[in-house]
Write a protein that holds these residues in place. Structure first.
Motif, mmCIF file in Angstrom:
data_model
loop_
_atom_site.group_PDB
_atom_site.id
_atom_site.type_symbol
_atom_site.label_atom_id
_atom_site.label_comp_id
_atom_site.label_asym_id
_atom_site.label_seq_id
_atom_site.Cartn_x
_atom_site.Cartn_y
_atom_site.Cartn_z
ATOM 1 N N VAL A 114 63.908 -9.933 -46.185
ATOM 2 C CA VAL A 114 63.623 -9.215 -44.934
ATOM 3 C C VAL A 114 62.123 -8.969 -44.870
ATOM 4 O O VAL A 114 61.531 -8.440 -45.809
ATOM 5 N N PHE A 115 61.522 -9.390 -43.762
ATOM 6 C CA PHE A 115 60.088 -9.282 -43.572
ATOM 7 C C PHE A 115 59.758 -8.272 -42.483
ATOM 8 O O PHE A 115 60.458 -8.186 -41.474
ATOM 9 N N THR A 116 58.659 -7.556 -42.668
ATOM 10 C CA THR A 116 58.152 -6.669 -41.623
ATOM 11 C C THR A 116 57.550 -7.542 -40.520
ATOM 12 O O THR A 116 57.267 -8.729 -40.737
ATOM 13 N N PRO A 117 57.300 -6.962 -39.346
ATOM 14 C CA PRO A 117 56.684 -7.756 -38.277
ATOM 15 C C PRO A 117 55.348 -8.377 -38.704
ATOM 16 O O PRO A 117 55.076 -9.544 -38.409
ATOM 17 N N CYS A 124 69.148 -25.811 -45.101
ATOM 18 C CA CYS A 124 68.317 -25.124 -44.120
ATOM 19 C C CYS A 124 68.199 -23.649 -44.462
ATOM 20 O O CYS A 124 68.957 -23.119 -45.250
ATOM 21 N N VAL A 125 67.261 -23.015 -43.815
ATOM 22 C CA VAL A 125 67.215 -21.568 -43.833
ATOM 23 C C VAL A 125 67.664 -21.083 -42.464
ATOM 24 O O VAL A 125 67.560 -21.800 -41.467
ATOM 25 N N GLU A 126 68.178 -19.873 -42.439
ATOM 26 C CA GLU A 126 68.566 -19.246 -41.181
ATOM 27 C C GLU A 126 67.708 -18.002 -40.998
ATOM 28 O O GLU A 126 67.329 -17.359 -41.977
ATOM 29 N N VAL A 127 67.437 -17.674 -39.760
ATOM 30 C CA VAL A 127 66.598 -16.534 -39.420
ATOM 31 C C VAL A 127 67.374 -15.612 -38.491
ATOM 32 O O VAL A 127 68.171 -16.073 -37.680
ATOM 33 N N ALA A 128 67.145 -14.322 -38.631
ATOM 34 C CA ALA A 128 67.729 -13.335 -37.717
ATOM 35 C C ALA A 128 66.652 -12.334 -37.341
ATOM 36 O O ALA A 128 65.945 -11.814 -38.214
ATOM 37 N N PHE A 129 66.495 -12.087 -36.042
ATOM 38 C CA PHE A 129 65.574 -11.061 -35.587
ATOM 39 C C PHE A 129 66.341 -9.743 -35.577
ATOM 40 O O PHE A 129 67.370 -9.608 -34.915
ATOM 41 N N MET A 158 61.849 -6.371 -37.503
ATOM 42 C CA MET A 158 62.076 -6.974 -38.812
ATOM 43 C C MET A 158 62.718 -8.350 -38.636
ATOM 44 O O MET A 158 63.387 -8.612 -37.642
ATOM 45 N N VAL A 159 62.517 -9.230 -39.623
ATOM 46 C CA VAL A 159 63.061 -10.582 -39.571
ATOM 47 C C VAL A 159 63.748 -10.881 -40.892
ATOM 48 O O VAL A 159 63.168 -10.695 -41.959
ATOM 49 N N GLY A 160 64.994 -11.338 -40.802
ATOM 50 C CA GLY A 160 65.744 -11.721 -41.987
ATOM 51 C C GLY A 160 65.738 -13.230 -42.155
ATOM 52 O O GLY A 160 65.738 -13.967 -41.169
ATOM 53 N N THR A 168 66.363 -0.888 -47.578
ATOM 54 C CA THR A 168 67.678 -1.459 -47.323
ATOM 55 C C THR A 168 67.852 -1.642 -45.821
ATOM 56 O O THR A 168 67.610 -0.720 -45.049
ATOM 57 N N VAL A 169 68.250 -2.836 -45.430
ATOM 58 C CA VAL A 169 68.454 -3.155 -44.021
ATOM 59 C C VAL A 169 69.890 -3.635 -43.849
ATOM 60 O O VAL A 169 70.367 -4.464 -44.622
ATOM 61 N N ASP A 170 70.569 -3.107 -42.845
ATOM 62 C CA ASP A 170 71.950 -3.517 -42.563
ATOM 63 C C ASP A 170 71.930 -4.864 -41.838
ATOM 64 O O ASP A 170 71.414 -4.979 -40.732
ATOM 65 N N LEU A 171 72.478 -5.882 -42.482
ATOM 66 C CA LEU A 171 72.513 -7.226 -41.901
ATOM 67 C C LEU A 171 73.887 -7.596 -41.358
ATOM 68 O O LEU A 171 74.095 -8.740 -40.940
ATOM 69 N N SER A 172 74.813 -6.641 -41.339
ATOM 70 C CA SER A 172 76.198 -6.943 -40.959
ATOM 71 C C SER A 172 76.346 -7.447 -39.524
ATOM 72 O O SER A 172 77.275 -8.182 -39.223
ATOM 73 N N GLU A 173 75.446 -7.059 -38.636
ATOM 74 C CA GLU A 173 75.556 -7.508 -37.246
ATOM 75 C C GLU A 173 74.420 -8.446 -36.847
ATOM 76 O O GLU A 173 74.212 -8.717 -35.662
ATOM 77 N N ALA A 174 73.725 -8.971 -37.834
ATOM 78 C CA ALA A 174 72.622 -9.894 -37.550
ATOM 79 C C ALA A 174 73.172 -11.179 -36.938
ATOM 80 O O ALA A 174 74.253 -11.643 -37.298
ATOM 81 N N ARG A 175 72.431 -11.739 -36.023
ATOM 82 C CA ARG A 175 72.783 -13.031 -35.409
ATOM 83 C C ARG A 175 71.849 -14.085 -35.989
ATOM 84 O O ARG A 175 70.679 -14.169 -35.614
#
Length: 68
Positions: free
Chosen positions: A47-50, A22-27, A32-34, A2-9
């Protein structure tokens, strides 16, 4: 995991078209990458590992996913 995405940009590629498909990406923290669907920003995200993200982006550059 579980990854908290609440403050992802989240951002879209500068190559994205204005039709909203489109897709959106967040570092995220820890490398990790969302990834999420821009039409459903409150929906699920992948959510992907590096290492997974590196393998994916390398595959894109090397045209591994090119459709015949």
């Amino acid at each position: 995991m579980t990854v908290d995405l609440s403050e992802a940009r989240w951002f879209k590629s500068s190559y994205s078209e204005s039709n909203g498909q489109c897709v959106e990406v967040a570092f995220l923290g820890g490398g990790m990458v969302g990834v999420r669907d821009s039409k459903n920003p409150t929906g699920p995200a992948l959510v992907f590992t590096p290492g997974e993200w590196e393998a994916f982006t390398t595959g894109l550059v090397d045209s591994e996913f090119k459709h015949p």
